[in-house]
Design a protein around this motif. Structure first.
Motif, short mmCIF file in Angstrom:
data_model
loop_
_atom_site.label_atom_id
_atom_site.label_comp_id
_atom_site.label_asym_id
_atom_site.label_seq_id
_atom_site.Cartn_x
_atom_site.Cartn_y
_atom_site.Cartn_z
N MET A 213 0.85 -1.19 0.00
CA MET A 213 0.00 0.00 0.00
C MET A 213 0.89 1.24 0.00
O MET A 213 1.04 1.92 1.02
CB MET A 213 -0.94 -0.01 1.21
N PRO A 214 1.51 1.55 -1.14
CA PRO A 214 2.46 2.66 -1.19
C PRO A 214 1.85 4.03 -0.90
O PRO A 214 2.56 4.94 -0.47
CB PRO A 214 3.01 2.59 -2.62
N LEU A 215 0.54 4.18 -1.13
CA LEU A 215 -0.11 5.45 -0.85
C LEU A 215 -0.66 5.46 0.58
O LEU A 215 -1.71 4.88 0.86
CB LEU A 215 -1.24 5.71 -1.85
N ASN A 216 0.06 6.05 1.49
CA ASN A 216 -0.39 6.29 2.87
C ASN A 216 -0.57 5.04 3.73
O ASN A 216 -1.07 5.13 4.85
CB ASN A 216 -1.69 7.10 2.89
N GLY A 217 -0.18 3.87 3.25
CA GLY A 217 -0.19 2.68 4.08
C GLY A 217 -1.58 2.23 4.52
O GLY A 217 -2.57 2.47 3.84
N VAL A 218 -1.63 1.56 5.67
CA VAL A 218 -2.88 1.01 6.21
C VAL A 218 -3.92 2.13 6.38
O VAL A 218 -3.58 3.24 6.82
CB VAL A 218 -2.63 0.32 7.56
N ALA A 219 -5.17 1.84 6.01
CA ALA A 219 -6.20 2.87 5.99
C ALA A 219 -7.21 2.72 7.11
O ALA A 219 -7.36 1.65 7.70
CB ALA A 219 -6.93 2.84 4.64
N GLN A 220 -7.92 3.79 7.38
CA GLN A 220 -9.01 3.80 8.34
C GLN A 220 -10.33 3.46 7.63
O GLN A 220 -10.46 3.68 6.42
CB GLN A 220 -9.13 5.17 9.02
N GLY A 249 -2.92 1.48 -3.51
CA GLY A 249 -2.07 1.15 -4.65
C GLY A 249 -1.77 -0.32 -4.86
O GLY A 249 -1.03 -0.69 -5.78
N SER A 250 -2.35 -1.20 -4.05
CA SER A 250 -2.07 -2.64 -4.17
C SER A 250 -2.39 -3.18 -5.56
O SER A 250 -1.61 -3.93 -6.16
CB SER A 250 -2.86 -3.43 -3.13
#
Length: 260
Positions: A213-220, A249-250
């Motif tokens: 997840m290159p964009l901001n990592g783990v999400a809420q 981005g996965s």
């Protein structure tokens, strides 16, 4: 006019975030879950699915504007097949008659970026065929090795669910009835379902190797709820049969140049 929505899995995670977002916008939401919900049913069972429809009919008066099928499991157990695929399909099919009474009906289901991961082809075929008894039996076999093939239960259930959306959305029951049907495919989201998987920095890093997840990592959960709310809104008039990845981005990393 106030829209009435049904959200399954409303007691926690993405379902709870979606319910709260819709309510903050003035919508009436009928929450569905095992507990702490307007309708408390077990969607792994046939009885629970029938009760869902009966209770929604009673609480909504037979008119529903949007259905959000969010409820799911990520465990290497047969129940994951029962709720992720058969429970979701039963929710959408069972509540579709109530959507027909809406001026702007919408339906959306939560799949997963795990649909892009390896699957058990036999299980996917059984799910696609709608053979719940045989699918549960196959999942029971896979579940005997939870650290290896057991993990295929989740990805297989989501692959089959995404395929169901792609096949059904353009058909007469959905597009032909002016009901946009779509799905979202979240990456790693901070929910009770993923709590153990991301309980340490080491575990999180290992999971992100599988789910980059290159964009901001783990999400809420709110990151997914916002998209779900738009897909279920009157603004969404022409999106049909899409699986939209909310995954940091996965999908782009894993599939590269490949497109649906």
């Amino acid at each position: 006019m106030t829209r009435t929505s049904v959200v399954t899995g409303s007691a926690s995670g993405i379902g709870k975030a979606t319910k709260e977002l819709l309510e903050s916008r003035g919508e009436r939401v009928i929450g569905v879950d095992l507990h702490d919900a307007d309708i408390e049913v077990d969607l792994t069972t046939a009885a629970g699915r029938v009760a869902l429809v009966e209770e929604v009919r009673r609480l909504s008066g037979g008119v529903v504007d949007a259905v959000y099928a969010v409820a799911g499991l990520a465990l290497p157990v047969p129940a994951t097949v029962a709720v992720n695929y058969f429970g979701a399909v039963a929710t959408l099919a069972g509540l579709r008659p109530f959507l027909l009474a809406s001026a702007a009906p919408r339906a959306v289901v939560v799949s997963s970026m795990a649909a892009l991961h390896p699957v058990d082809d036999e299980l996917v075929a059984l799910l696609t065929a709608g053979d719940e008894a045989a699918a549960i039996e196959r999942a029971e076999v896979l579940a005997k090795e939870p650290e290896t093939v057991g993990s295929l239960i989740y990805s297989s259930s989501k692959r089959a669910l995404s395929r169901w959306v792609r096949r059904e959305a353009p058909a007469a029951d959905w597009a032909g009835a002016s009901i946009p049907l779509n799905a979202v495919g979240p990456g790693i989201i901070v929910t009770p379902m993923t709590a153990e998987m991301i309980s340490t920095e080491e575990k999180t890093a290992a999971l992100l190797e599988l789910v980059p997840m290159p964009l901001n990592g783990v999400a809420q959960p709110g990151s997914v709820a916002g998209l779900l709310a738009w897909l279920g809104s009157a603004e969404n008039t022409h999106l049909c049969g899409q699986v939209i990845y909310v995954d940091g981005g996965s999908d782009a990393v894993i599939r590269g140049d490949s497109v649906w």
